[in-house]
Design a protein around this motif. Structure first.
Motif, short mmCIF file in Angstrom:
data_model
loop_
_atom_site.label_atom_id
_atom_site.label_comp_id
_atom_site.label_asym_id
_atom_site.label_seq_id
_atom_site.Cartn_x
_atom_site.Cartn_y
_atom_site.Cartn_z
N ASN A 1 0.83 -1.20 0.00
CA ASN A 1 0.00 0.00 0.00
C ASN A 1 0.86 1.25 0.00
O ASN A 1 0.55 2.23 -0.65
N SER A 2 1.98 1.19 0.72
CA SER A 2 2.88 2.33 0.79
C SER A 2 3.48 2.64 -0.59
O SER A 2 3.57 3.79 -0.99
N THR A 3 3.88 1.59 -1.30
CA THR A 3 4.44 1.78 -2.64
C THR A 3 3.38 2.33 -3.58
O THR A 3 3.66 3.22 -4.38
N GLY A 4 2.16 1.81 -3.48
CA GLY A 4 1.06 2.31 -4.31
C GLY A 4 0.78 3.77 -4.04
O GLY A 4 0.57 4.56 -4.98
N ASN A 5 0.79 4.16 -2.78
CA ASN A 5 0.57 5.56 -2.42
C ASN A 5 1.68 6.45 -2.95
O ASN A 5 1.44 7.57 -3.40
N THR A 6 2.91 5.93 -2.90
CA THR A 6 4.05 6.70 -3.42
C THR A 6 3.91 6.94 -4.91
O THR A 6 4.15 8.04 -5.40
N ILE A 7 3.51 5.91 -5.63
CA ILE A 7 3.34 6.03 -7.08
C ILE A 7 2.22 7.01 -7.41
O ILE A 7 2.38 7.87 -8.29
N ILE A 8 1.12 6.91 -6.69
CA ILE A 8 0.00 7.83 -6.91
C ILE A 8 0.44 9.27 -6.63
O ILE A 8 0.13 10.19 -7.39
N ALA A 9 1.17 9.47 -5.54
CA ALA A 9 1.64 10.81 -5.20
C ALA A 9 2.60 11.34 -6.27
O ALA A 9 2.53 12.52 -6.65
N LEU A 10 3.46 10.47 -6.76
CA LEU A 10 4.42 10.88 -7.78
C LEU A 10 3.70 11.30 -9.07
O LEU A 10 4.00 12.35 -9.65
N VAL A 11 2.76 10.49 -9.51
CA VAL A 11 2.02 10.80 -10.74
C VAL A 11 1.19 12.06 -10.56
O VAL A 11 1.15 12.93 -11.44
N SER A 12 0.55 12.18 -9.40
CA SER A 12 -0.25 13.38 -9.13
C SER A 12 0.62 14.64 -9.12
O SER A 12 0.25 15.67 -9.69
#
Length: 98
Positions: free
Chosen positions: A3-14
């Motif tokens: 979940n942490s990695t997924g959140n990081t990716i979402i934050a990066l793309v956003s």
């Protein structure tokens, strides 16, 4: 993927999308130059995302391997424990049969 990695990716793309939008709004360059910058930024982002996904894949494979190894050891421990208990029960049963 955690979940942490997924959140990081979402934050990066956003963050990249917001940065690109602000860059377009405040850009003093011509449209052609702005499009080139966006394309370049997209390619950099794509390269970075591929690297992060490759790292996440390696981490996931390593974690999976460790989990399987740990479960294998635990399974052996449980089997050994059950064999001991079975031997004890057989011994108790033999005493009761006499």
């Amino acid at each position: 993927m955690t979940n942490s990695t997924g959140n990081t990716i979402i934050a990066l793309v956003s963050g990249a999308a917001i940065g690109a939008a602000l860059g377009i709004l405040f850009a003093p360059d011509k449209g052609d130059n702005t499009r080139k910058k966006i394309k370049s930024g997209y390619k950099d982002l794509e390269k970075d995302m591929k690297a992060k996904l490759a790292t996440a894949k390696v981490d996931l494979e390593k974690t999976y391997g460790e989990l399987v190894s740990n479960m294998s050891h635990k399974t052996e421990d449980v089997i050994s424990f059950l064999e001991i208990k079975l031997a004890e029960l057989k011994e108790q049963n033999a005493k009761l049969q006499k």
